[in-house]
Each structure stands twice: as C-alpha cells, then as structure tokens.
Write an enzyme that holds these catalytic residues in place. Sequence first.
Site, PDB file in Angstrom:
ATOM      1  N   HIS A  25      79.571 -63.274  -3.283  1.00  0.00           N
ATOM      2  CA  HIS A  25      79.461 -64.600  -3.952  1.00  0.00           C
ATOM      3  C   HIS A  25      80.668 -65.597  -3.723  1.00  0.00           C
ATOM      4  CE1 HIS A  25      78.118 -67.382  -7.128  1.00  0.00           C
ATOM      5  NE2 HIS A  25      78.275 -66.726  -8.149  1.00  0.00           N
ATOM      6  N   HIS A  50      72.362 -67.461   2.487  1.00  0.00           N
ATOM      7  CA  HIS A  50      72.106 -67.705   1.223  1.00  0.00           C
ATOM      8  C   HIS A  50      70.687 -67.369   0.482  1.00  0.00           C
ATOM      9  CE1 HIS A  50      72.341 -70.272  -2.323  1.00  0.00           C
ATOM     10  NE2 HIS A  50      73.545 -70.479  -2.226  1.00  0.00           N
ATOM     11  N   ASP A  79      80.766 -71.632   1.741  1.00  0.00           N
ATOM     12  CA  ASP A  79      82.229 -70.953   2.075  1.00  0.00           C
ATOM     13  C   ASP A  79      82.622 -70.803   3.411  1.00  0.00           C
ATOM     14  OD1 ASP A  79      80.834 -68.951  -0.253  1.00  0.00           O
ATOM     15  OD2 ASP A  79      82.660 -70.016  -0.780  1.00  0.00           O
TER      16      ASP A  79
HETATM   17  C1  SDX Z   1      77.974 -68.123  -2.719  1.00  0.00           C
HETATM   18  O1  SDX Z   1      73.722 -68.305  -5.470  1.00  0.00           O
HETATM   19  C2  SDX Z   1      74.328 -69.103  -5.012  1.00  0.00           C
HETATM   20  O2  SDX Z   1      74.044 -70.260  -5.390  1.00  0.00           O
HETATM   21  C3  SDX Z   1      76.007 -68.726  -4.693  1.00  0.00           C
HETATM   22  C4  SDX Z   1      76.765 -70.010  -4.226  1.00  0.00           C
HETATM   23  C5  SDX Z   1      77.081 -70.903  -5.330  1.00  0.00           C
HETATM   24  O3  SDX Z   1      77.565 -71.851  -5.223  1.00  0.00           O
HETATM   25  O4  SDX Z   1      77.090 -70.329  -6.385  1.00  0.00           O
HETATM   26  O5  SDX Z   1      76.023 -70.649  -3.301  1.00  0.00           O
HETATM   27  C6  SDX Z   1      78.094 -69.340  -3.748  1.00  0.00           C
HETATM   28  O6  SDX Z   1      77.888 -67.377  -3.211  1.00  0.00           O
HETATM   29  C7  SDX Z   1      77.342 -68.545  -1.407  1.00  0.00           C
HETATM   30  C8  SDX Z   1      76.896 -67.156  -0.609  1.00  0.00           C
HETATM   31  C9  SDX Z   1      78.329 -66.735  -0.013  1.00  0.00           C
HETATM   32  N1  SDX Z   1      78.402 -65.238   0.349  1.00  0.00           N
HETATM   33  C10 SDX Z   1      78.587 -65.042   1.827  1.00  0.00           C
HETATM   34  O7  SDX Z   1      78.544 -65.765   2.723  1.00  0.00           O
HETATM   35  C11 SDX Z   1      78.302 -63.567   2.314  1.00  0.00           C
HETATM   36  C12 SDX Z   1      77.468 -63.277   3.316  1.00  0.00           C
HETATM   37  N2  SDX Z   1      76.154 -63.614   2.830  1.00  0.00           N
HETATM   38  C13 SDX Z   1      75.363 -62.534   2.675  1.00  0.00           C
HETATM   39  O8  SDX Z   1      75.793 -61.508   1.829  1.00  0.00           O
HETATM   40  C14 SDX Z   1      73.869 -62.896   2.053  1.00  0.00           C
HETATM   41  O9  SDX Z   1      73.404 -63.993   2.947  1.00  0.00           O
HETATM   42  C15 SDX Z   1      73.714 -63.391   0.792  1.00  0.00           C
HETATM   43  C16 SDX Z   1      74.535 -62.509  -0.364  1.00  0.00           C
HETATM   44  C17 SDX Z   1      74.630 -64.604   0.205  1.00  0.00           C
HETATM   45  C18 SDX Z   1      72.341 -63.717   0.424  1.00  0.00           C
HETATM   46  O10 SDX Z   1      71.743 -62.326   0.345  1.00  0.00           O
HETATM   47  P1  SDX Z   1      70.311 -62.156   0.116  1.00  0.00           P
HETATM   48  O11 SDX Z   1      69.471 -63.521  -0.097  1.00  0.00           O
HETATM   49  O12 SDX Z   1      70.006 -61.131  -0.637  1.00  0.00           O
HETATM   50  O13 SDX Z   1      69.701 -61.741   1.512  1.00  0.00           O
HETATM   51  P2  SDX Z   1      69.699 -60.364   2.209  1.00  0.00           P
HETATM   52  O14 SDX Z   1      71.053 -59.462   2.066  1.00  0.00           O
HETATM   53  O15 SDX Z   1      68.272 -59.745   1.805  1.00  0.00           O
HETATM   54  O16 SDX Z   1      69.600 -60.570   3.663  1.00  0.00           O
HETATM   55  C19 SDX Z   1      68.239 -60.856   4.374  1.00  0.00           C
HETATM   56  C20 SDX Z   1      68.398 -60.533   5.834  1.00  0.00           C
HETATM   57  C21 SDX Z   1      68.821 -59.183   5.863  1.00  0.00           C
HETATM   58  O17 SDX Z   1      68.496 -58.890   7.233  1.00  0.00           O
HETATM   59  P3  SDX Z   1      67.085 -57.739   7.454  1.00  0.00           P
HETATM   60  O18 SDX Z   1      67.102 -56.828   6.374  1.00  0.00           O
HETATM   61  O19 SDX Z   1      66.112 -58.696   6.987  1.00  0.00           O
HETATM   62  O20 SDX Z   1      67.072 -57.228   8.808  1.00  0.00           O
HETATM   63  O21 SDX Z   1      69.333 -61.316   6.466  1.00  0.00           O
HETATM   64  C22 SDX Z   1      70.430 -60.547   6.840  1.00  0.00           C
HETATM   65  C23 SDX Z   1      70.397 -59.322   6.032  1.00  0.00           C
HETATM   66  O22 SDX Z   1      71.228 -58.162   6.758  1.00  0.00           O
HETATM   67  N3  SDX Z   1      71.714 -61.116   6.503  1.00  0.00           N
HETATM   68  C24 SDX Z   1      72.856 -61.406   7.107  1.00  0.00           C
HETATM   69  C25 SDX Z   1      73.732 -62.227   6.455  1.00  0.00           C
HETATM   70  N4  SDX Z   1      73.115 -62.633   5.418  1.00  0.00           N
HETATM   71  C26 SDX Z   1      71.870 -62.039   5.340  1.00  0.00           C
HETATM   72  N5  SDX Z   1      73.040 -60.823   8.244  1.00  0.00           N
HETATM   73  C27 SDX Z   1      74.250 -61.110   8.947  1.00  0.00           C
HETATM   74  N6  SDX Z   1      75.139 -61.800   8.232  1.00  0.00           N
HETATM   75  C28 SDX Z   1      75.261 -62.429   7.158  1.00  0.00           C
HETATM   76  N7  SDX Z   1      75.712 -63.205   6.335  1.00  0.00           N
END
Ligand code: SDX
Length: 429
Positions: free
Chosen positions: A266, A309, A367
């Site tokens: 997050h 996201h 971010d």
């Molecule tokens: C913020 O909610 C908000 O609005 C948050 C925010 C705000 O203003 O409040 O926008 C701020 O928190 C932005 C997000 C910051 N986090 C990151 O940048 C961390 C990296 N991102 C990931 O951890 C992830 O994308 C999340 C946590 C942001 C979202 O996770 P989800 O929606 O639960 O997605 P998921 O984990 O189920 O991923 C779906 C697929 C998976 O692959 P498969 O299982 O389908 O093979 O996408 C892949 C994941 O492995 N994936 C990524 C990835 N993010 C998702 N693979 C590589 N790198 C990534 N960053």
Amino acid sequence: MADKKAQLTIEGLDEAIDLPIYSGTTGPDVIDVRGLINAGYFTYDPGFVSTASCESGITYIDGANGILLHRGYPIDQLAKNSNHIELCYLLLNGELPTAEQYADFESRIRNHTMVHEQIANFFKGFRRDAHPMAVMCGVAGALSAFYHDNLDITQEYDRQVSAIRLVAKMPTLAAMCYKYNIGQPFMYPRNDLSYAENFLYMMFGTPCEEYVPNPVFAKAMDRIFMLHADHEQNASTSTVRLAGSTGANPFACISAGIAALWGPAHGGANEAVLAMLSEIGDDSEENIQRFVDRAKDREDPFRLMGFGHRVYRNFDPRAKVMKETCDEVLGELGLGDDPQLKIAKRLEQIALEDDFFIERKLYPNVDFYSGIILKAMGVPTNMFTVIFAMARTIGWVSHWNEMITNGVRIGRPRQLYTGQPQRDYPEKK
Ligand code: SDX
C-alpha cells in the site's frame, strides 16, 4: 431506493431470495446482500475485491479508463489548476470554496500548525534510528490524548475542528519525525509560509541560518500532496472507517490509518520502489530485463514495486501527473539523466510492452515516480510513506466525517469458519 432486484436461487431452498440492486451516480450497480443472513448465508469476498463497504460521494475511480474524480473533478485538472488546501476544502465539504471560504479555511489551517509542547517529549522515548513511520504511528495517536475533552463527534462543529487540527498538524509531526531521526532540532511552523513551503521549512530549515524554500520544490511538494489526498475505499481509508464506526476518537482513527498505510503493498510502495531501483543498480538492458523476468516468475517473490493496482486496469492518472512533475523537478536540478530515473523509465517501457504485464493490466501507479521526486528534493526514503500519510490525512478525515454524518453501524464482518467442530475438554488423567 432499489432500482432493480436480483433473484438468488439456492439448491435446497424452496423460494428464490430477492436482493435489491441500487445504482449510483456512475460505476457498477450494487446488490444489497443484507437479506442473505435471514436465509442463513453470508457473502464471501476475501480482500473485498467485489464488495462495496459503504455509500460515498467523495471520490470515484474508473479503473478501466484510468479516471480519478474528487467530488466530480478529474485529478489532472485539479493538479493543474488547484492546490492542496483548496482540494482539502473540496474533499471535506463537497464543493470548491468561494474566495472568502478559501481564505477562512486556509487561515484556520495556517494558525493551527503548532502541536502541544508536551508532544516533543514523546519523541524522546524512541531510538533515534527508529523508522519515522513507527514514530508517526505513535505521535499521531498521541494527539488523541490532547483533544479528547472538547470533542463530541456527533457535532459537526467538533468534527470540522478535528479535521482542521489534523490537516494542520500532520506536516508538523511529519517534519518532527525527520528531525528526530537525523538528530536535528525541531523547527516550529511559520505562519508566513504556504502549506508546502512550511513543510519544506520544517524539514530542511535549521536555527543556524535562513532557509528559503525552493519554489519549484514547493510546487512539486504541493502537487505530491494533492496526488495522494484521497482514493476511495483503499486499505488505509477502510481502516479509518472501521475504527471510526466504533465511535473512536478521530485522532486514534487516523493513527490506525497510518499503520495500515505503512505496508509495502500500500503506501509503503514508494519507499520500496527506490529500494528496487537501488537493487537493480545498473541501467543495462540485460540487467533491467533480468528483474522484469523475476517479477514474472511466480516462484520469485520479487514484484515490480510501483506497478499494478487493485482498481486501475489502465494507467493510474496520478502516475502520469507524477511523471511530469518528476521531469520538472529533476530538470530544475539538472538531474534529467539521473540513473534511477533512467532505470525507472526503461523499466516502465519494457514492462508496458511485455505480455505478462499487458495481460494482467499492470501499469505504473502513484508510487512509481513519487519516490524519485522526493529523493531528488533531499527527502530520505524512510520519510516517503510519512509524507504519503500526511497527504492522505484529508482523505481519511473526509471519509470519517462523511461516515459519521450519514450515520453508521459498527463494522463487524463475519467469516467462513473452517476450524474444529465443538469438542469436549479431555478429562484429566
Ligand atoms: C497504493 O487501493 C488503493 O487505492 C491504493 C493506493 C491509494 O492511493 O490508496 O492507490 C496506493 O497502495 C498503490 C499500490 C502500491 N503497491 C505497489 O506498487 C506494490 C506492487 N503492487 C502489487 O503488490 C499489487 O499490484 C497490488 C497490491 C497493488 C494489487 O494487488 P491485487 O489487486 O491483489 O493483485 P494480485 O496480487 O492479485 O495480482 C494479480 C496478478 C498476479 O499474477 P497471477 O497470479 O495472475 O499470475 O498480477 C501479478 C500477481 O502476481 N502482479 C504483479 C504485480 N502486481 C500484481 N506482478 C509483478 N509485479 C507487480 N507489481
């Protein structure tokens, strides 16, 4: 209020269950599932991927088209034409302020930036090398020890006073966390500076010499505050709402939001982005590609921080504005060829052309570039999430205020129990 209804048929039930469907101003309709419990069922949605926890009129995200609206105004138009204080008024009150309303609101914030002198004593209990977010969680929560007496959250006036105090004092606490971490004296806020200028002054000013905030930095910092101000029912805002639903002190609710924001999934992602760019190290093609391949490998826990996201399945509109700001600040500093910026831009380009990211609709989020700007302005990485928390304070407090104003029942989710069935305690041998 129900526009339509859904009918749920369940094997073994003689009659279908009617579930009302409501439509909002825009976005998906919602199915009201509250009637399910009468038939002995719960809904099941770990991570709340498809659950609307509340009704709100503050912010709307169109994830498919990469649109973010604050009280109906697109974030890119606000970032270009407004400022953080005006956005705070808009988020809290629902409409843009008149010139008179703006002047009054801005003056009330400007004149409430000091914190009680006793607050400084709380810092002394922390090690100097404590992570500033750990300190921020502590001292923000401590504010509730100073403002619990004249606080009746059922009164709009008291809620407005709490909102002003929180927006005004968070930058002061944030800067104190930084000063404590580096062993420099706290700098008192100044009433002759703007919100962003004051923050820069409290962060980088010292009693030894005059400090004049760089106007490019002040504008960039104000825009960073705006881009982090609010974002619907994200994890930290939902935490504040859940804490607030119990009737807890608003300062304690905000400290719960700060704790939730800290996680690298997050608000901690901006700090994690810089750590990732440092880990990548050199900007050679093969090295960057190696990290992209690691991010795609399900066996490898490495993820591209700042990518992906839960809601955006397109570019995060904040990332676009942040990228422009990044170019402005680094250009001002003559750092246009900053190696970490070069790695970030190349990483973005490679990922956006790679099927793995395209299929999963993974784009840069807010971010991805914010940390590069903050680092260029001299902010250490351990302060990035603290700045995110102080910027998000207006979002948290606006949602808290909306919830209390609309009336709220205590939030109390249920569960799918998969533990042991009832069993007797074994007789003593
Ligand atoms: C913020 O909610 C908000 O609005 C948050 C925010 C705000 O203003 O409040 O926008 C701020 O928190 C932005 C997000 C910051 N986090 C990151 O940048 C961390 C990296 N991102 C990931 O951890 C992830 O994308 C999340 C946590 C942001 C979202 O996770 P989800 O929606 O639960 O997605 P998921 O984990 O189920 O991923 C779906 C697929 C998976 O692959 P498969 O299982 O389908 O093979 O996408 C892949 C994941 O492995 N994936 C990524 C990835 N993010 C998702 N693979 C590589 N790198 C990534 N960053």
